[in-house]
Design a protein around this motif. Structure first.
Motif, short mmCIF file in Angstrom:
data_model
loop_
_atom_site.label_atom_id
_atom_site.label_comp_id
_atom_site.label_asym_id
_atom_site.label_seq_id
_atom_site.Cartn_x
_atom_site.Cartn_y
_atom_site.Cartn_z
N GLY A 152 -39.42 -17.69 8.27
CA GLY A 152 -38.04 -17.55 7.83
C GLY A 152 -37.57 -16.11 7.98
O GLY A 152 -37.94 -15.23 7.19
N ALA A 153 -36.76 -15.86 8.99
CA ALA A 153 -36.26 -14.50 9.22
C ALA A 153 -35.14 -14.16 8.24
O ALA A 153 -34.37 -15.04 7.83
CB ALA A 153 -35.77 -14.36 10.66
N THR A 154 -35.05 -12.89 7.87
CA THR A 154 -33.98 -12.42 6.98
C THR A 154 -33.00 -11.50 7.68
O THR A 154 -31.85 -11.37 7.26
CB THR A 154 -34.57 -11.70 5.76
OG1 THR A 154 -35.45 -10.65 6.21
CG2 THR A 154 -35.36 -12.68 4.89
N ARG A 155 -33.45 -10.82 8.74
CA ARG A 155 -32.59 -9.94 9.53
C ARG A 155 -33.01 -10.04 10.99
O ARG A 155 -34.20 -10.15 11.29
CB ARG A 155 -32.70 -8.48 9.06
CG ARG A 155 -32.12 -8.20 7.71
CD ARG A 155 -32.29 -6.71 7.34
NE ARG A 155 -33.69 -6.38 7.10
CZ ARG A 155 -34.14 -5.14 6.90
NH1 ARG A 155 -33.30 -4.12 6.96
NH2 ARG A 155 -35.42 -4.93 6.66
N LEU A 156 -32.02 -9.98 11.88
CA LEU A 156 -32.29 -9.98 13.32
C LEU A 156 -31.58 -8.79 13.95
O LEU A 156 -30.43 -8.49 13.58
CB LEU A 156 -31.80 -11.27 13.98
CG LEU A 156 -32.35 -12.61 13.47
CD1 LEU A 156 -31.74 -13.75 14.25
CD2 LEU A 156 -33.86 -12.66 13.55
N GLY A 157 -32.24 -8.14 14.90
CA GLY A 157 -31.61 -6.98 15.51
C GLY A 157 -31.91 -6.83 16.98
O GLY A 157 -32.98 -7.22 17.47
N LEU A 158 -30.94 -6.27 17.71
CA LEU A 158 -31.09 -5.89 19.12
C LEU A 158 -31.16 -4.38 19.22
O LEU A 158 -30.43 -3.68 18.51
CB LEU A 158 -29.89 -6.38 19.94
CG LEU A 158 -29.90 -7.77 20.56
CD1 LEU A 158 -28.55 -8.04 21.21
CD2 LEU A 158 -31.01 -7.90 21.59
N THR A 159 -31.99 -3.88 20.12
CA THR A 159 -32.10 -2.45 20.35
C THR A 159 -31.87 -2.14 21.82
O THR A 159 -32.48 -2.78 22.69
CB THR A 159 -33.49 -1.92 19.95
OG1 THR A 159 -33.75 -2.25 18.58
CG2 THR A 159 -33.56 -0.41 20.13
N TYR A 160 -30.97 -1.19 22.09
CA TYR A 160 -30.71 -0.76 23.46
C TYR A 160 -30.98 0.73 23.59
O TYR A 160 -30.80 1.50 22.63
CB TYR A 160 -29.27 -1.05 23.87
CG TYR A 160 -28.98 -2.51 24.12
CD1 TYR A 160 -29.37 -3.11 25.32
CD2 TYR A 160 -28.36 -3.30 23.16
CE1 TYR A 160 -29.13 -4.45 25.55
CE2 TYR A 160 -28.12 -4.65 23.39
CZ TYR A 160 -28.51 -5.21 24.59
OH TYR A 160 -28.28 -6.55 24.82
N GLY A 161 -31.41 1.13 24.78
CA GLY A 161 -31.48 2.55 25.11
C GLY A 161 -30.10 3.02 25.52
O GLY A 161 -29.54 2.52 26.51
N LEU A 162 -29.51 3.94 24.76
CA LEU A 162 -28.13 4.34 25.03
C LEU A 162 -27.97 4.91 26.43
O LEU A 162 -26.98 4.63 27.12
CB LEU A 162 -27.68 5.36 23.98
CG LEU A 162 -27.62 4.87 22.53
CD1 LEU A 162 -27.18 6.00 21.60
CD2 LEU A 162 -26.67 3.67 22.39
N ASN A 163 -28.94 5.71 26.88
CA ASN A 163 -28.75 6.37 28.18
C ASN A 163 -28.86 5.42 29.35
O ASN A 163 -28.55 5.78 30.49
CB ASN A 163 -29.72 7.55 28.33
CG ASN A 163 -31.18 7.11 28.34
OD1 ASN A 163 -31.48 5.91 28.32
ND2 ASN A 163 -32.09 8.07 28.36
N SER A 164 -29.28 4.17 29.10
CA SER A 164 -29.35 3.20 30.20
C SER A 164 -27.96 2.82 30.70
O SER A 164 -27.82 2.30 31.82
CB SER A 164 -30.08 1.93 29.73
OG SER A 164 -29.29 1.20 28.79
N ALA A 165 -26.94 3.07 29.87
CA ALA A 165 -25.59 2.63 30.21
C ALA A 165 -24.60 3.78 30.29
O ALA A 165 -23.40 3.55 30.35
CB ALA A 165 -25.10 1.62 29.16
N GLY A 166 -25.09 5.01 30.30
CA GLY A 166 -24.17 6.15 30.26
C GLY A 166 -23.60 6.30 28.86
O GLY A 166 -24.27 6.00 27.87
N HIS A 167 -22.37 6.75 28.75
CA HIS A 167 -21.77 6.97 27.43
C HIS A 167 -21.30 5.65 26.80
O HIS A 167 -20.97 4.70 27.50
CB HIS A 167 -20.60 7.95 27.55
CG HIS A 167 -21.01 9.31 28.00
ND1 HIS A 167 -21.92 10.08 27.32
CD2 HIS A 167 -20.62 10.05 29.08
CE1 HIS A 167 -22.09 11.23 27.95
NE2 HIS A 167 -21.33 11.24 29.02
#
Length: 696
Positions: A152-167
């Motif tokens: 039973g999950a309570t929180r879900l999150g996505l993580t991105y590398g900011l510099n992969s997409a520029g600003h």
């Protein structure tokens, strides 16, 4: 329908390449799939190292690929024309369960391509638990839905590398360690640090779960739950987008040719404004609100003196609006007889000067108000989330209160009846609604959610003249389509707040709220009175925004920190009047931009790269903006007498020097003393003739 699928272990050798061609579902203007067919649609293949989804280009979409490695930690890398435009970072798909320790997806264990959906399964760091992610591609985006299986999950999150997409851009008003949203608004977002654990439809801050990037990628998280959003927190270079819920994480990733195309994709989902709540006159002239001039130390005599001084000095405006602290108690909706012995006479005198008269109101009823017990007894208040048998109480800057429950038709009718009696008795022309329509300490009636209360608040406010003050509703189609003027959260009175006000308007405009104004000219958060220079520069800045929202008088004001009167000189009055006159001359051009926003959803105030996406220098310029397609504004936002100005490609008419300049170029140390507001007209843009007529 053929199915292509694979199960494999960490020690699997090279698998045979496979692919499947399916019917292609291009996106339509409203963001939903349209039926179409073709032989060259999305396909999935695998190599020794990755599973790859390829979506071909079309006549109006650039095409993209999404690859997932078959070993190592689960990751999602989006490419356009072979170049990475968005990539997940460490712990890409993460979650909490039980003891709230963060866990994350690890190695891909299987995949399946069926009916146009790529389903991925992966192990996790929590024993006996897996993650299932489903990717649904269309021409210019893909839907990413994922769940935790086995716990039973309570929180879900996505993580991105900011510099992969520029600003990075978007988000709305930011909470930052450097004073945001009041004195800091990083532009671009990765230039600062954003740490916002109450990112929600119930937040007082104007936010939307939408971000877009220099690489022309975008992220929309489709949730009504509270989020915890961190961008470059502690300088880590990561974007973490966490939903405070264990329900399916629903995200859309856009892949386009320009940032403006990504913005238009998002507007295709949430909708464009169906109207503007402000009139032509409210765009053309300032609204004068009493808050920053007096804060709560206001009364009938002071308000009339304020209006008289503005009128006598030829400082134009359409409305005098009495803000906080006119009620006998908050929620009574009756004037304090000691401070306002004759409210009708006050209203009459304001009208006689040619102004409309307005009042600040709220749905928050303090516990010491005569109306509180009546509302509680009749079940007119929101209920407590922890104990729904009792009213919800919330603490705000004026005490402890209950909130009128707009989902109860009887409560809404009672509240509006009190408002109408007040307006009829004292000839009140319009209202400024403040605070929020919901709070996370409360629970919605009959299953109504945070976004439902944003809609209910919008519907309530829409039945009144908001006098160019607008309201602060956000997050969801109802807020976007209502077309309210959006006023910023309170700012300080220094240069940092003026700069934050500019970049905040860029942020709000480009998440789908085109009718923006800065906070009250000069700031309004109880700091020392603005200096002459800040007040004038702020007025000059606002003259190139859609609306001018004013409070601090250029004649004189009261320093909230000392209670002492502050007199400004004649030059302050003259330059402030000059800014108002310029804005009024621009009003026909601005009104044309309002009509264009109603047709297209495009913002009026926008960053340089919206109009000039190939001009790389424009992606970090946060102190200039385009006002519609023809006007570039670059006011001086510092105490210096000069500033550097970047001009994108094109032929630009300098409205101060009466010369024509070819861009792209940077004008170094452009002279901008207090009487000069740098601005330029793009001579080849639509609306250039009208802009030149106003600014020459």
């Amino acid at each position: 329908m053929r199915i292509l699928s694979r199960k494999f272990s960490r020690t699997s050798g090279c698998l045979l390449a496979a692919a499947l061609t399916v019917a292609f579902l291009p996106s339509t203007a409203n963001g939903s799939p349209a039926q179409a067919s073709g032989a060259h649609g999305p396909r999935v293949s695998q190599s020794a190292g990755a599973v790859t989804l390829d979506v071909p280009a079309t006549h109006d979409s650039p095409g993209y690929s999404l690859s997932v490695p078959k070993s190592g930690q689960l990751a999602l890398t989006t490419r356009r024309s072979g170049h990475t435009v968005l990539a997940t970072g460490p712990d890409a798909l993460r979650f909490t369960s039980g003891d709230n320790t963060w866990q994350h997806a690890t190695t891909l264990t299987g995949w399946r391509w069926r009916d146009g959906v790529l389903t991925l399964t992966a192990d996790t760091t929590l024993a006996g638990t897996t993650v299932e992610a489903r990717v649904t591609p269309t021409a210019d985006r893909y839907r990413l839905d994922w769940d935790v299986k086995g716990a039973g999950a309570t929180r879900l999150g996505l993580t991105y590398g900011l510099n992969s997409a520029g600003h990075w851009y978007g988000h709305g008003e930011t909470t930052t360690p450097s004073g945001g949203p009041y004195t800091d608004q990083p532009w671009p977002l990765d230039a600062g640090q954003v740490e916002q654990d109450d990112f929600s439809a119930a937040s007082y801050q104007m936010v939307d779960p939408f971000w877009y990037t220099q690489s022309s990628a975008g992220l929309y998280v489709d949730t009504g739950d509270t989020m915890d959003v961190a961008l470059n927190s502690g300088g880590d270079g990561l974007g973490r987008f966490t939903v405070e819920s264990g329900s399916t994480y629903k995200a859309t990733v856009f892949v386009e040719s320009t940032p403006r195309d990504v913005y238009r994709d998002y507007i295709g989902i949430v909708g464009k404004p169906r109207q503007s709540d402000a009139t032509y006159e409210q765009y053309a002239k300032p609204l004068w609100n009493s808050w920053a001039q007096f804060y709560t130390n206001v009364n009938q005599e002071k308000l009339l003196e304020y209006a008289t001084d503005l009128h006598a000095n030829g400082v134009d405006g359409h409305t005098i609006q009495l803000d906080d602290k006119w009620e006998s108690n908050y929620g009574n909706m009756t004037f304090d007889p000691k401070a306002y012995p004759d409210p009708k006479a006050m209203s009459d005198q304001i009208h006689a000067m040619g102004y409309d008269f307005g009042l600040w109101v709220t749905l928050w009823i303090n516990l010491d108000s005569a109306n509180y017990q009546y509302a509680a007894d009749h079940d007119y208040l929101l209920h407590d989330a922890a104990d729904p048998t009792k009213p919800c109480t919330v603490t705000w800057w004026n005490g402890t209160a209950g909130i009128v429950d707009l989902a109860n038709p009887e409560a809404k009718a009672w509240y509006q009846g009190n408002l109408q009696k007040l307006m009829d008795t004292y000839d009140v022309d319009g209202l400024k609604f403040d605070t929020r329509f919901f709070d996370d300490h409360c629970t919605g009636r009959d299953g109504n959610t945070r976004t439902d209360y944003q809609r209910l608040g919008s519907e309530l406010a829409d039945s009144y003249d908001l006098q160019g003050a607008g309201i602060r509703v956000h997050w969801g189609s109802a807020a976007h389509q209502a077309g309210f003027v959006i006023r910023q959260i309170d700012k300080g009175t220094g240069w940092d707040s003026l700069r934050a006000a500019v970049s905040q308007n860029l942020a709000l405009s480009t998440i789908g709220y085109p009718f923006v104004e800065t906070d009250m000219i000069g700031g309004s958060s109880g700091q020392p009175a603005p200096t002459k220079e800040v007040l004038v520069r702020w007025a000059q800045t606002a003259s190139y925004m859609p609306l001018m929202y004013a409070s601090t008088s250029p004649v004189d004001t009261i320093d909230a920190t000392t209670g002492q009167k502050v007199d400004y000189d004649q030059q302050t009055v003259d330059l402030y009047r000059e800014a108002i006159a310029r804005h009024e001359r621009l009003a026909p051009y601005i009104w044309d931009q309002v009509q264009n926003s109603l047709r297209t959803g495009d913002p009026i105030v926008r960053p340089l790269f919206f109009d000039f996406p190939q001009d790389k220098a424009g992606y970090t310029v946060g102190d200039e903006w385009m006002l519609g397609p023809a006007v570039l504004s670059a006011p001086n936002l510092t105490s210096a007498d000069t500033r550097d100005i970047h001009l994108p490609p094109g032929r630009w008419y300098d409205v101060n020097r009466h010369t024509t300049i070819k861009g792209p170029t940077t004008l170094k140390a452009y002279a901008a003393p207090l009487g000069v507001t740098p601005a330029f007209v793009n001579l080849h843009a639509k609306g250039a003739v009208e802009a030149l007529r106003a600014l020459r």
